[in-house]
Write an enzyme that holds these catalytic residues in place. Structure first.
Site, PDB file in Angstrom:
ATOM      1  N   LYS A  64       0.822  -1.211   0.000  1.00 49.79           N
ATOM      2  CA  LYS A  64       0.000   0.000   0.000  1.00 49.79           C
ATOM      3  C   LYS A  64       0.861   1.268   0.000  1.00 49.79           C
ATOM      4  O   LYS A  64       0.588   2.194  -0.742  1.00 49.79           O
ATOM      5  CB  LYS A  64      -0.873   0.072   1.265  1.00 49.79           C
ATOM      6  CG  LYS A  64      -1.966  -0.928   1.372  1.00 49.79           C
ATOM      7  CD  LYS A  64      -2.896  -0.588   2.539  1.00 49.79           C
ATOM      8  CE  LYS A  64      -2.201  -0.488   3.892  1.00 49.79           C
ATOM      9  NZ  LYS A  64      -1.694  -1.769   4.402  1.00 49.79           N
TER      10      LYS A  64
ATOM     11  N   ARG B 295      -9.803   2.002   8.340  1.00 52.72           N
ATOM     12  CA  ARG B 295      -9.538   0.596   8.634  1.00 52.72           C
ATOM     13  C   ARG B 295     -10.739  -0.085   9.233  1.00 52.72           C
ATOM     14  O   ARG B 295     -10.699  -1.283   9.499  1.00 52.72           O
ATOM     15  CB  ARG B 295      -8.387   0.500   9.622  1.00 52.72           C
ATOM     16  CG  ARG B 295      -7.073   0.450   8.920  1.00 52.72           C
ATOM     17  CD  ARG B 295      -5.984   0.276   9.907  1.00 52.72           C
ATOM     18  NE  ARG B 295      -4.785  -0.167   9.232  1.00 52.72           N
ATOM     19  CZ  ARG B 295      -3.596  -0.142   9.773  1.00 52.72           C
ATOM     20  NH1 ARG B 295      -3.454   0.286  11.012  1.00 52.72           N
ATOM     21  NH2 ARG B 295      -2.562  -0.560   9.105  1.00 52.72           N
TER      22      ARG B 295
ATOM     23  N   ARG C  52      11.616  -6.991   5.331  1.00 54.13           N
ATOM     24  CA  ARG C  52      11.281  -5.588   5.066  1.00 54.13           C
ATOM     25  C   ARG C  52      12.050  -4.619   5.963  1.00 54.13           C
ATOM     26  O   ARG C  52      12.135  -4.797   7.169  1.00 54.13           O
ATOM     27  CB  ARG C  52       9.781  -5.381   5.283  1.00 54.13           C
ATOM     28  CG  ARG C  52       9.345  -3.945   5.166  1.00 54.13           C
ATOM     29  CD  ARG C  52       7.902  -3.835   4.881  1.00 54.13           C
ATOM     30  NE  ARG C  52       7.063  -4.064   6.049  1.00 54.13           N
ATOM     31  CZ  ARG C  52       5.759  -3.795   6.072  1.00 54.13           C
ATOM     32  NH1 ARG C  52       5.165  -3.343   4.984  1.00 54.13           N
ATOM     33  NH2 ARG C  52       5.062  -4.015   7.149  1.00 54.13           N
TER      34      ARG C  52
ATOM     35  N   ARG D 267      11.062  -2.489  10.748  1.00 52.26           N
ATOM     36  CA  ARG D 267       9.995  -1.774  11.428  1.00 52.26           C
ATOM     37  C   ARG D 267       9.723  -2.421  12.771  1.00 52.26           C
ATOM     38  O   ARG D 267       9.684  -3.636  12.890  1.00 52.26           O
ATOM     39  CB  ARG D 267       8.732  -1.799  10.571  1.00 52.26           C
ATOM     40  CG  ARG D 267       8.649  -0.573   9.702  1.00 52.26           C
ATOM     41  CD  ARG D 267       7.534  -0.643   8.731  1.00 52.26           C
ATOM     42  NE  ARG D 267       6.263  -1.042   9.318  1.00 52.26           N
ATOM     43  CZ  ARG D 267       5.119  -0.959   8.662  1.00 52.26           C
ATOM     44  NH1 ARG D 267       5.093  -0.499   7.437  1.00 52.26           N
ATOM     45  NH2 ARG D 267       4.000  -1.348   9.227  1.00 52.26           N
TER      46      ARG D 267
ATOM     47  N   ARG E 237      -1.707  -8.277  13.424  1.00 54.21           N
ATOM     48  CA  ARG E 237      -2.177  -7.266  12.469  1.00 54.21           C
ATOM     49  C   ARG E 237      -2.940  -7.907  11.323  1.00 54.21           C
ATOM     50  O   ARG E 237      -3.912  -7.350  10.815  1.00 54.21           O
ATOM     51  CB  ARG E 237      -1.005  -6.444  11.947  1.00 54.21           C
ATOM     52  CG  ARG E 237      -0.541  -5.394  12.966  1.00 54.21           C
ATOM     53  CD  ARG E 237       0.905  -5.021  12.770  1.00 54.21           C
ATOM     54  NE  ARG E 237       1.172  -4.421  11.500  1.00 54.21           N
ATOM     55  CZ  ARG E 237       2.299  -4.589  10.797  1.00 54.21           C
ATOM     56  NH1 ARG E 237       3.248  -5.371  11.272  1.00 54.21           N
ATOM     57  NH2 ARG E 237       2.461  -4.013   9.653  1.00 54.21           N
TER      58      ARG E 237
END
Ligand code: ZN
Length: 201
Positions: free
Chosen positions: A15, A88, A123, A151, A162
């Site tokens: 995204k 969300r 990531r 992250r 999540r």
């Protein structure tokens, strides 16, 4: 294409990468609520203090914190915007619709769970501009030469939480836009360029 866009998709679906690029090309203001919250956490602002307990558990920050924050931002934009990470939940989508003359269009990135797990394990994110990079690909941020780091919320248990929160809360939000004929579902697998061509298509 509408001048008011929302990007929906599971964590690590791309995204941020796609949204940033589209916003830049179309001259839309861009807001990543995730990046905003992570900065607030790092700088320990008022917002950071309120959001911390939720983010540390991999939970979504509640509507009563998120909605006023985002609506304040959208109200300050005069020429179109793109939201990444908001809405969300269905109440967030309703709040966004209630506040607007222009009903936003939703772009939904679909990526299978196994592919998401693969992506999240490698990531990295620039601590300054929040651009995403892959482990081993580059040394520093390709955009601002900032430091790349994993992250804080990408730990495995946090990620599964999540993903679960996405299924429980965001899927109904996707349905909300589908029911109103304001959703487009895009296959999010493949290279960023391939996905971007589909987003434009
Ligand atoms: Zn950077």
């Amino acid at each position: 294409m509408s001048r008011h866009l929302v990007f929906l998709g599971p964590p690590a679906s791309g995204k941020g990468t796609q949204g940033r690029r589209l916003a830049e090309e179309k001259g839309l203001a861009y807001l990543s609520t995730g990046a905003l919250l992570r900065s607030a956490l790092r700088d320990d602002t008022e917002l950071g203090k309120k959001a911390r307990p939720f983010l540390e558990r991999g939970e979504f920050v509640p509507d009563e914190i998120m909605v006023p924050m985002v609506l304040e931002w959208t109200a300050a934009q005069s020429d179109g915007w793109l939201l990444d990470g908001f809405p969300r939940t269905v109440p967030q989508a309703e709040a966004l619709d209630a506040d607007l003359d222009h009903e936003p269009q939703a772009i939904i990135l679909h990526v299978p769970d196994d592919e998401l797990r693969r992506r999240v394990s490698s990531r990295l994110e620039c601590v300054d501009c929040h651009r995403v990079a892959r482990d081993g690909e580059v040394e520093t941020c390709p955009k601002c030469q900032g430091v790349l780091a994993p992250r804080a919320d990408d730990g495995s248990a946090n990620f599964e939480n999540r993903l679960e929160a996405y299924r429980r809360l965001v899927i109904p939000t996707v349905t909300y836009y589908c029911d109103r004929w304001r959703a487009r579902i895009v296959n999010g697998t493949g290279s960023p360029d391939t996905v971007y061509a589909r987003v434009l298509g």
